[in-house]
Scaffold this active site. Structure first.
Site, PDB file in Angstrom:
ATOM      1  N   ARG A  63     -11.888 -18.054  -2.925  1.00 63.10           N
ATOM      2  CA  ARG A  63     -12.276 -16.676  -2.629  1.00 63.10           C
ATOM      3  C   ARG A  63     -13.574 -16.349  -3.339  1.00 63.10           C
ATOM      4  NH1 ARG A  63      -6.467 -13.519  -3.379  1.00 63.10           N
ATOM      5  NH2 ARG A  63      -5.366 -14.649  -1.733  1.00 63.10           N
ATOM      6  N   SER A  99      -6.788 -12.059   1.296  1.00 64.83           N
ATOM      7  CA  SER A  99      -5.536 -11.347   1.042  1.00 64.83           C
ATOM      8  C   SER A  99      -5.755  -9.843   0.914  1.00 64.83           C
ATOM      9  CB  SER A  99      -4.852 -11.922  -0.202  1.00 64.83           C
ATOM     10  OG  SER A  99      -3.566 -11.382  -0.364  1.00 64.83           O
ATOM     11  N   HIS A 100      -5.390  -9.277  -0.226  1.00 63.51           N
ATOM     12  CA  HIS A 100      -5.400  -7.831  -0.421  1.00 63.51           C
ATOM     13  C   HIS A 100      -6.740  -7.319  -0.930  1.00 63.51           C
ATOM     14  CE1 HIS A 100      -4.333  -9.987  -4.022  1.00 63.51           C
ATOM     15  NE2 HIS A 100      -4.703  -8.972  -4.753  1.00 63.51           N
ATOM     16  N   ASP A 134      -0.391  -5.713   3.454  1.00 65.06           N
ATOM     17  CA  ASP A 134      -1.738  -5.913   2.947  1.00 65.06           C
ATOM     18  C   ASP A 134      -2.653  -6.576   3.961  1.00 65.06           C
ATOM     19  OD1 ASP A 134      -0.547  -8.460   2.829  1.00 65.06           O
ATOM     20  OD2 ASP A 134      -1.791  -9.060   1.139  1.00 65.06           O
ATOM     21  N   ASP A 146      -3.633  -9.681   4.753  1.00 69.99           N
ATOM     22  CA  ASP A 146      -3.186 -10.809   5.574  1.00 69.99           C
ATOM     23  C   ASP A 146      -1.701 -10.774   5.907  1.00 69.99           C
ATOM     24  OD1 ASP A 146      -2.553 -11.347   2.884  1.00 69.99           O
ATOM     25  OD2 ASP A 146      -2.538 -13.497   3.216  1.00 69.99           O
ATOM     26  N   ASP A 179       1.112 -10.637   4.000  1.00 72.63           N
ATOM     27  CA  ASP A 179       2.163 -11.314   3.243  1.00 72.63           C
ATOM     28  C   ASP A 179       2.750 -10.451   2.130  1.00 72.63           C
ATOM     29  OD1 ASP A 179       0.009 -11.430   1.499  1.00 72.63           O
ATOM     30  OD2 ASP A 179       0.182 -13.573   1.076  1.00 72.63           O
ATOM     31  N   ARG A 180       2.169  -9.295   1.866  1.00 74.83           N
ATOM     32  CA  ARG A 180       2.701  -8.400   0.830  1.00 74.83           C
ATOM     33  C   ARG A 180       3.273  -7.144   1.465  1.00 74.83           C
ATOM     34  NH1 ARG A 180      -0.776  -9.127  -4.638  1.00 74.83           N
ATOM     35  NH2 ARG A 180      -1.477 -11.261  -4.269  1.00 74.83           N
ATOM     36  N   THR A 201       3.584 -17.722 -11.405  1.00 75.29           N
ATOM     37  CA  THR A 201       3.038 -16.928 -10.306  1.00 75.29           C
ATOM     38  C   THR A 201       2.340 -17.857  -9.312  1.00 75.29           C
ATOM     39  OG1 THR A 201       2.769 -14.973 -11.693  1.00 75.29           O
ATOM     40  CG2 THR A 201       1.401 -15.115  -9.714  1.00 75.29           C
ATOM     41  N   GLU A 243       7.955 -11.867  -5.972  1.00 76.11           N
ATOM     42  CA  GLU A 243       7.017 -11.668  -7.072  1.00 76.11           C
ATOM     43  C   GLU A 243       6.790 -10.176  -7.254  1.00 76.11           C
ATOM     44  OE1 GLU A 243       4.206 -15.623  -6.716  1.00 76.11           O
ATOM     45  OE2 GLU A 243       3.582 -13.812  -5.645  1.00 76.11           O
ATOM     46  N   SER A 300       4.178  -8.769  -7.662  1.00 74.47           N
ATOM     47  CA  SER A 300       2.908  -8.393  -7.041  1.00 74.47           C
ATOM     48  C   SER A 300       3.083  -8.087  -5.554  1.00 74.47           C
ATOM     49  CB  SER A 300       1.880  -9.511  -7.241  1.00 74.47           C
ATOM     50  OG  SER A 300       2.391 -10.757  -6.823  1.00 74.47           O
ATOM     51  N   LYS A 356       5.160 -15.752   1.433  1.00 71.15           N
ATOM     52  CA  LYS A 356       5.746 -14.423   1.357  1.00 71.15           C
ATOM     53  C   LYS A 356       5.440 -13.702   2.659  1.00 71.15           C
ATOM     54  CE  LYS A 356       1.956 -13.043  -1.753  1.00 71.15           C
ATOM     55  NZ  LYS A 356       1.574 -14.332  -2.355  1.00 71.15           N
TER      56      LYS A 356
END
Length: 625
Positions: A90, A183-184, A348, A350, A352-353, A416, A435, A437, A448
């Site tokens: 990233r 991600s987020h 989020d 992508d 996954d959260r 993590t 998690e 997070s 996730k």
């Protein structure tokens, strides 16, 4: 973004933020091979002011032919800073736009894989819809073809959530897949982009591979690039180029089919379609906007205006697509209003959260996974025989531990990073994990899964209310959580995030803490707390014996309270310092305290022990969860 991939239907004024993507105003510049025999290899969308900063890619005159597929060999040289972490690589978009930056990493990946893992093989490609994804997809397709991949499945418009990539890899028996996402983290020309590779079980690539990728980025000298035109990502179907083919697929269908296998959609529909139940899902202008209407509206009968911020935008509507109490502020305001919906959720960038909310009630991610695990067997058909085992990341609260103990299930505490759950799942010893997070999931895939968590909660609420007649008071989110606390006790938990700290100061703080724990001993006094142990968490994988060290500094006290310090690797700039604070409370009469009030003595101790202000200069956290 194609209109057919998501629609914003929120009728709530504070969530009507249908924003035009930043990139609509940008124009096109091209990076091209210098050889007159070669057509354009890929195009990159650049802000006009930056066009002059990008030089042409220089190609050698070496070509290879394979069943009418011509491959150009592009000369290159190593680029610094391509160390791959647990969530891939990233960086800021402008870094990836540098000459050969992304191409080097993709080629280094192929150089790191055994030939049988990609030669004439099937791979998957998709992403969260952020800025630069479409241009990157064209480059990845060409390098995949140039390295002998047989076929690549690409989500329409380049859209695939991270859970969907994992699901497709597993269903289609693909050899792996690329996920284009940071991600987020925010998206747009000035913000973040990322790339990672998932292996054949749908799980993130192990460290053995990511370390090899990094090693190969340090010695790379050439890139193999197929001489094929850009692929039309907007039309579902198959395009062939010699012995290589690209199939554009619907981003939703395989994932939706899996969700219908896991959950009882008729049970969920009986709740969502009730006139006395209101539901709001905030897609945060991110990838789950492509999934929300087909699943929640078309399949489960939710009203159109239950989907908020449902258009995936390249800059996420100028938002920060991180589903927490700070960045999902619009949804929080709605849920904490006087007449808020019964259930609210967000996902989020992508997909996954997740964040789960009841009316005027926040469910911590640590409590969420524990409650899902405690109710899974009766409410979710996939777990009708009971979970095989439970696991959490080390910083996550011990709420899940207590469920595992009561249900007499195997329990695991891992570092993590979702990849640490994968081995346990593949070994058949783990079903549900999470998690703190905002990541929750199960062994239906190897990532996730935000929408899975939302459907799990809807299943639990529906199961608890299946006998309720119209007009009867429904069992609410807060009722379910408080009942869980009464049974298992409450683990008060909070996380303080200090984002984009100067790396030097953050690392100095961690080194100071490592020195402190090396001198600590059981029985030391920290204010009113007595030390049980202090260490830098090390994990030995029970499946393959691999060891992960320096995974977080822990201070564990005799009453079970914990303070944990970590540097997070999910950002693209600077360092994020995370402090985790936890205290167990068995007394039901003390379960209704505000977490910040209940934890204040521990929070003050954490700030004092770490000397955070002295090392980082930060007066207050960026985010409190």
């Amino acid at each position: 973004m194609a209109a057919g991939l998501g629609t914003s239907f929120c009728s709530l004024p504070s969530l009507q933020r249908l924003t035009t993507a930043t990139t609509n105003a940008t124009s096109f510049s091209f990076l091209k091979v210098s050889s007159p025999a070669s057509p354009l290899l890929f195009s990159t969308r650049l802000p006009p002011s930056n066009r002059q900063n990008y030089s042409e890619i220089k190609a050698s005159t070496t070509f290879t032919e394979s069943q009418d597929l011509k491959v150009n060999t592009i000369t290159t040289k190593p680029i610094e800073g391509q160390k791959t972490g647990t969530s891939g690589l990233r960086k800021k978009v402008k870094v990836f736009m540098q000459e050969n930056y992304l191409a080097n990493w993709i080629q280094a990946l192929f150089n790191s894989l055994p030939p049988e893992d990609y030669k004439n093989a099937l791979l998957v490609l998709g992403g969260d819809g952020r800025y630069f994804n479409k241009e990157a997809a064209q480059l990845i397709i060409k390098i995949a073809a140039g390295n002998g991949v047989g076929k690549i499945l690409v989500g329409k418009e380049g859209i695939l959530s991270t859970p969907a990539v994992s699901a497709i890899i597993r269903k289609r028996k693909a050899n792996g897949g690329f996920i284009m996402s940071a991600s987020h983290n925010p998206g747009g020309p000035e913000y973040d982009w990322g790339i990672k590779f998932n292996y054949s079980s749908g799980q993130p690539a192990p460290e053995s591979i990511t370390d090899m990728i990094y090693g190969n980025t340090l010695s790379i000298s050439e890139i193999k690039l197929a001489d094929i035109p850009d692929v039309d990502l907007s039309s579902i179907g198959v395009t062939k180029y010699g012995n290589f083919s690209v199939e554009i697929v619907d981003p939703v269908s395989d994932y939706l089919e899996l969700m219908e296998d896991v959950f009882d959609f008729s049970l969920i529909k009986s709740l969502v379609s009730r006139s006395d139940f209101r539901f709001t899902f905030d897609a945060m202008h991110a990838v789950t906007g492509a999934y929300a209407k087909p699943i929640f509206v078309d399949k489960l009968g939710a009203s159109l205006d239950s989907i908020c911020n449902g258009v995936p935008l390249e800059d996420f509507g100028h938002g920060h697509p991180d589903p927490n109490l700070t960045y999902a502020e619009d949804l929080v305001k709605i849920m904490f209003s006087d007449n808020g919906p019964d259930f609210g959720a967000a996902s989020d960038g992508d997909g996954d959260r997740n964040m789960i909310l009841g009316r005027q009630f926040f469910v911590t991610p640590s409590d969420s996974v524990a409650i899902i695990a405690a109710n899974a067997q009766e409410a979710i058909p996939y777990f009708q025989s009971g979970p095989k085992g439970l696991a959490r990341s080390m910083p996550t609260s011990g709420a899940l531990d207590r469920v595992a103990e009561k249900l007499n299930l195997p329990f695991f505490e891992v570092p993590t990073g979702w990849k640490f759950f994968g081995n346990l799942m593949d070994a058949g010893t783990l079903s549900i994990c999470g998690e703190e997070s905002f990541g929750t999931g199960s062994d239906h895939i190897r990532e996730k899964d935000g929408i899975w968590a939302v459907l799990a909660w809807l299943s639990i609420i529906a199961y608890r209310n299946k006998s309720k007649k119209p007009g009867e008071k429904l069992v609410s989110v807060s009722d379910i959580v408080k009942e869980h606390w009464a049974t298992y006790g409450r683990n008060y938990f909070s996380r303080y995030d200090y984002e984009e700290c100067e790396s030097e100061g953050a690392n100095e703080m961690i080194n100071y803490l490592r020195d402190l724990i090396s001198k600590s001993k059981q029985g030391d006094k920290y204010g009113d707390y007595t030390l049980e142990l202090a260490d830098d968490f090390t994990y030995t994988d029970p499946v393959d014996g691999s060891i992960a060290s320096k995974q977080g500094i822990r201070f564990v006290f005799t009453d079970g309270s914990r303070i944990i310090f970590r540097l997070s690797g999910t950002g693209s700039a600077g360092a994020t310092v995370r402090i985790y604070i936890e205290q167990f409370e068995p007394d039901v009469s003390k379960h209704d305290l505000d977490a910040q009030v209940a934890l204040k003595p521990l929070i003050d101790l954490a700030l004092s022990v770490s000397k955070l202000k002295e090392f980082t200069g930060r007066e207050k956290p960026t985010v409190i969860t």
